[in-house]
Scaffold this active site. Structure first.
Site, PDB file in Angstrom:
ATOM      1  N   TYR A   1     -49.855  23.941 -14.029  1.00  0.00           N
ATOM      2  CA  TYR A   1     -50.472  24.906 -13.109  1.00  0.00           C
ATOM      3  C   TYR A   1     -50.620  26.261 -13.788  1.00  0.00           C
ATOM      4  O   TYR A   1     -51.682  26.668 -14.164  1.00  0.00           O
ATOM      5  CB  TYR A   1     -49.675  25.005 -11.807  1.00  0.00           C
ATOM      6  CG  TYR A   1     -50.385  25.841 -10.765  1.00  0.00           C
ATOM      7  CD1 TYR A   1     -51.414  25.278 -10.012  1.00  0.00           C
ATOM      8  CD2 TYR A   1     -50.059  27.178 -10.554  1.00  0.00           C
ATOM      9  CE1 TYR A   1     -52.094  26.044  -9.071  1.00  0.00           C
ATOM     10  CE2 TYR A   1     -50.724  27.937  -9.620  1.00  0.00           C
ATOM     11  CZ  TYR A   1     -51.743  27.378  -8.878  1.00  0.00           C
ATOM     12  OH  TYR A   1     -52.419  28.140  -7.958  1.00  0.00           O
TER      13      TYR A   1
ATOM     14  N   SER B   1     -56.724  22.951  -8.560  1.00  0.00           N
ATOM     15  CA  SER B   1     -57.013  24.332  -8.222  1.00  0.00           C
ATOM     16  C   SER B   1     -56.934  25.204  -9.473  1.00  0.00           C
ATOM     17  O   SER B   1     -57.682  24.989 -10.416  1.00  0.00           O
ATOM     18  CB  SER B   1     -56.056  24.804  -7.129  1.00  0.00           C
ATOM     19  OG  SER B   1     -56.576  25.904  -6.455  1.00  0.00           O
TER      20      SER B   1
ATOM     21  N   ASP C   1     -64.759  22.292   0.810  1.00  0.00           N
ATOM     22  CA  ASP C   1     -63.567  23.068   0.472  1.00  0.00           C
ATOM     23  C   ASP C   1     -63.900  24.540   0.673  1.00  0.00           C
ATOM     24  O   ASP C   1     -64.784  25.088   0.012  1.00  0.00           O
ATOM     25  CB  ASP C   1     -63.195  22.787  -0.988  1.00  0.00           C
ATOM     26  CG  ASP C   1     -61.895  23.456  -1.429  1.00  0.00           C
ATOM     27  OD1 ASP C   1     -61.456  24.413  -0.766  1.00  0.00           O
ATOM     28  OD2 ASP C   1     -61.337  23.029  -2.447  1.00  0.00           O
TER      29      ASP C   1
ATOM     30  N   HIS D   1     -59.402  21.838   0.646  1.00  0.00           N
ATOM     31  CA  HIS D   1     -58.730  22.100  -0.611  1.00  0.00           C
ATOM     32  C   HIS D   1     -57.533  21.176  -0.831  1.00  0.00           C
ATOM     33  O   HIS D   1     -57.037  21.053  -1.941  1.00  0.00           O
ATOM     34  CB  HIS D   1     -58.300  23.560  -0.660  1.00  0.00           C
ATOM     35  CG  HIS D   1     -57.943  24.036  -2.024  1.00  0.00           C
ATOM     36  ND1 HIS D   1     -58.825  24.019  -3.072  1.00  0.00           N
ATOM     37  CD2 HIS D   1     -56.777  24.520  -2.538  1.00  0.00           C
ATOM     38  CE1 HIS D   1     -58.239  24.494  -4.166  1.00  0.00           C
ATOM     39  NE2 HIS D   1     -56.991  24.789  -3.862  1.00  0.00           N
TER      40      HIS D   1
END
Length: 773
Positions: free
Chosen positions: A541, A621, A704, A739
């Site tokens: 991430y 993301s 999204d 999302h």
């Protein structure tokens, strides 16, 4: 995993930790949704993209290109028109040939979505292991699981899923010491169902997004989100009767409900209603804080706070345990630093007072003792500490330190039972320490191993609290912590049909490109022979001060069970080592995050866990940006890439919904210096036609409203155009999903089956008798 304010570009988000109150029509073979047939895309002239500065460094070779014969072996991708759209950024002309895909509802985009899903569905439908994986995922997912209970008045409130329910159900349970009750939590009575979101939609896509209870537990304000949207609709339920009051509040995002102690109403934040048909495209500015009095229409709600001259500000309310103060966490997009306002609720007509402005540090309310407020902060402490601020003498030089900064990063803190319960991270795994209200150390809470803790809700007068512990190979166990005796007992333990004893998690440390020491967790079968033959999936991430910690994900069990290695790299940009670690991977230093990830991949290869041909990377993301940037910069290093709901166009991310808020971490394309850095790594702008890219699966949802699907649409079209090799480039576009938050179990299983079967289909097996790569 730790999650902070729920406006970051991430899967499955919560509110500020201190507030405690903040992924139809599927083809049977592949599980990919199909859009309605529409007209074909219009033809358009082709415009070659302006070549951006490429992020491949001199000591990293670019990928080789394939022969024309190999190129002809590629899948037949849908035709995507290339427009002559060119924009000027600070004197640099940049092509954007797929700008038309930014409109998700145009006939051209809908036709392209339908065509892409047909290609993806056809490919996944031929994956010989998909149905086997889907069946095993269904078996594994079918286990009873619970959320962390919280007590209000004489009741406990918690969520439960019996296994394959699309949404978890909210229950109440009388406390053993409630009037007329006699017993203990080891042998509780049957809980009472308070709210079942599964009854609100046929496909399970209406989710309970949050719930907040009045002080005595008699009323509950709860939010519903439909189709994965960030937009919430608030309703109010009478807990005793299980029936809703007439109150309905709309156009709410990123807000809890903060009840006044009398239970007559609550504070919440909302945006103006967007223009018709623009809920996805329009940016969200000018959030306002209101007080809603029960039984009155939303139009009559009292405006408490707005700052029209600062349209980017957001307001997250919380009421102190004693009911005296409304404390407002003032946010600026996803900027880690925040401000604090407050309002004295005991004084009628009292103004909203700015206590902390300037956005120079983070502040999260922990509790209060009358007019003295306790905050968790990184002011003068990058790994965070707890300070006391007296509202009667709030000058900074009068602040008093309760819990000083430690060697570990202080993640969260709550005030329960006349104690401060502080959760720390030591090399990205949890430690919990207990302090007195004066800050003196009392004890450390023993934990079962390297993992993640969550919870410790409650009030200062409570004598108990609950928390969960989980790790990569341990589903969440819920514990009750008796604050009087110090005893810790299991409240609920999850039982999964999986041999966890056959697997282990190791934490290793490796060196990034600049020599920085970076941790990584590796989970695999015990006794794994390090011969480079194993398929491996590296996840990451690295952004927004969000800490990635050992967490259980049922979908990963299939990968492990089928011989895969799972690795989680702890990258700069996250919050695992405090603010310095976060800043080292943000804005002009974002390339450090990608370098950390690429170095993790190289370490796994060099140390025999896998080979280039058998290594897959992925993220969602901001992690989708990570995976895409690594794909663009080192296409030679990976066998496959999985990009979930990624931020992929770094020059236009700030123009949609809450994307403007990410400028705090990414920088702004409107700033010349930031533009240069963003353009250098923007995945959409750095693809090179004629390059052999690894097999890639891009996943998104057609509506999204956080990371808009245009990012994935444009990147997929550009990557398919650039691909010179035979490796497939697919995009999976979900419907009735957003999302990722609130995605029903059925959709989670179908997506995981598609993803793992894709990786099994494309990762090349090692040559017999020797490692590949």
């Amino acid at each position: 995993m730790r999650r902070k304010l729920d406006r970051f570009p991430i899967i499955s988000l919560a509110a500020l930790a201190a507030l405690a109150a903040l992924l139809m029509g599927w083809p049977a073979a592949a599980g990919v949704p199909v859009a309605a047939p529409v007209a074909a895309p219009l033809a358009a002239p082709v415009a070659p993209p302006v070549a951006p500065p490429h992020a491949i460094t001199a000591d990293r070779p670019a990928a080789s290109t394939t022969s024309a014969a190999a190129s002809l072996a590629r899948l037949a991708y849908p035709e995507a028109q290339r427009l002559s759209q060119v924009d000027d950024y600070h004197g640099v002309r940049v092509a954007d040939p797929y700008r038309w895909l930014e409109d998700p509802d145009s006939p051209q985009t809908r036709a392209w979505v339908e065509a892409e899903n047909r290609v993806t569905g056809s490919f996944l439908g031929t994956a010989g292991t998909r149905e086997q994986i889907r069946r095993r995922l269904t078996e594994l997912w079918n286990y009873e699981r619970f959320g962390v209970p919280q007590r209000r008045g004489n009741r406990y409130f918690f969520t439960r899923n019996d296994g394959l329910q699309n949404q978890s159900v909210l229950y109440t349970l009388p406390a053993p010491d409630a009037p007329g009750k006699d017993g203990d939590l080891a042998h509780p009575p049957e809980p009472t169902m308070l709210l079942d979101p599964n009854t609100l939609s046929a496909d399970g896509t209406v989710a309970l997004s949050n719930f907040d209870l009045s002080d005595d537990g008699s009323l509950m304000a709860y939010g519903l989100a439909s189709g994965g949207s960030d937009w919430q609709e608030f309703r109010v339920r009478d807990v005793a009767t299980g029936k809703d009051l007439p109150d309905v509040l709309r156009w709410i995002k990123f807000s809890p409900a903060a009840w006044t102690r009398d239970g007559r109403g609550f504070f919440y934040s909302r945006f103006a209603e967007p223009a018709a048909g623009r809920a996805l495209e329009d940016a969200n500015f000018n959030q306002k804080l209101y007080y809603h009095r029960l039984g009155t229409p939303q139009a009559s709600d009292e405006l408490i706070c707005e700052r029209p001259q600062r349209k980017e500000l957001g307001f997250a309310p919380v009421v102190t345990d004693d009911g005296r103060y409304l404390v407002i966490h003032v946010t600026l997009g996803t900027k880690v630093e925040n401000g604090i306002y407050y309002k004295d609720l005991q004084v009628p007509g009292s103004p909203v007072v700015e206590l902390i402005g300037g956005f120079e540090a983070t502040y999260q309310l922990v509790g209060n003792d009358g007019p003295t407020l306790w905050f968790l902060t990184n002011a003068a402490a990058p790994r965070r500490r707890i300070v006391a601020i007296d509202l009667r003498a709030p000058a900074r030089e009068r602040w008093r330190e309760l819990v000083p900064q430690a060697a570990e990063t202080l993640e969260t803190a709550t005030c329960v039972g006349e104690r401060l319960i502080a959760s720390y991270l030591q090399d990205a795994h949890a430690r919990v320490r207990i302090f007195g209200l004066d800050g003196h150390f009392l004890s450390e809470l023993p934990l079962p191993g390297l993992g993640t803790v969550d919870g410790f809700p409650g009030k200062r007068t409570d004598r108990e609290t609950f928390f969960s512990f989980t790790s990569f190979t341990s589903p969440a166990t819920i514990y009750r912590y008796d604050l009087t005796s110090g005893g810790v007992n299991v409240f609920r333990r999850a039982r999964v049909n999986f041999d966890f004893d056959a697997y282990e998690t190791r934490q290793i440390f490796y060196r990034s490109k600049d020599g920085t020491r970076v941790p990584m967790f590796i989970t695999c079968k015990k006794g794994l022979v390090l011969d480079g033959t194993h398929p491996a999936y590296l996840h990451g991430y690295g952004g927004f001060d969000i800490s990635v910690t050992p967490a259980f994900q049922v979908s990963n069990l299939v990968w492990l069970e089928r011989g895969g290695v799972y690795a989680e790299a702890i990258l700069r940009g996250g919050g695992e080592y405090g603010e310095e670690w976060h800043l080292a991977g943000s804005r002009l230093r974002k390339q450090n995050t990608f370098d950390d990830f690429i170095a993790a991949a190289q370490w796994l290869i060099d140390n025999g866990y896998t080979s280039r041909a058998r290594l897959a990377i992925g993220g969602e993301s901001n992690g989708g940006l990570l995976a895409a940037a690594a794909l663009v910069q080192r296409p030679d290093l990976f066998g496959a890439v999985k990009i979930g709901v990624g931020v992929l166009d770094m020059l236009r991310f700030h123009k949609f919904t809450v994307g403007w808020g990410w400028v705090s971490d990414y920088g702004s394309p409107d700033d010349p210096q930031d533009f240069k850095a963003l353009y250098a790594y923007s995945p959409y702008h750095n693809l090179r036609p004629g390059t052999s890219y690894p097999a890639t699966l891009i996943t998104t949802a057609d509506h999204d409203d956080r990371v808009v699907p245009a990012h994935s649409f444009k990147f997929a079209a550009a990557l398919q155009h650039a691909q010179a090799g035979a490796a497939p480039v697919l995009i999976r576009i979900d419907t009735r999903a957003g999302h990722g938050r609130g995605k029903p179990t059925a959709k989670l299983i179908e997506q995981a089956a598609d993803e793992w079967s894709f990786l099994e289909a494309v990762l090349q097996p090692a040559a017999a008798g020797r490692p590949a790569g």
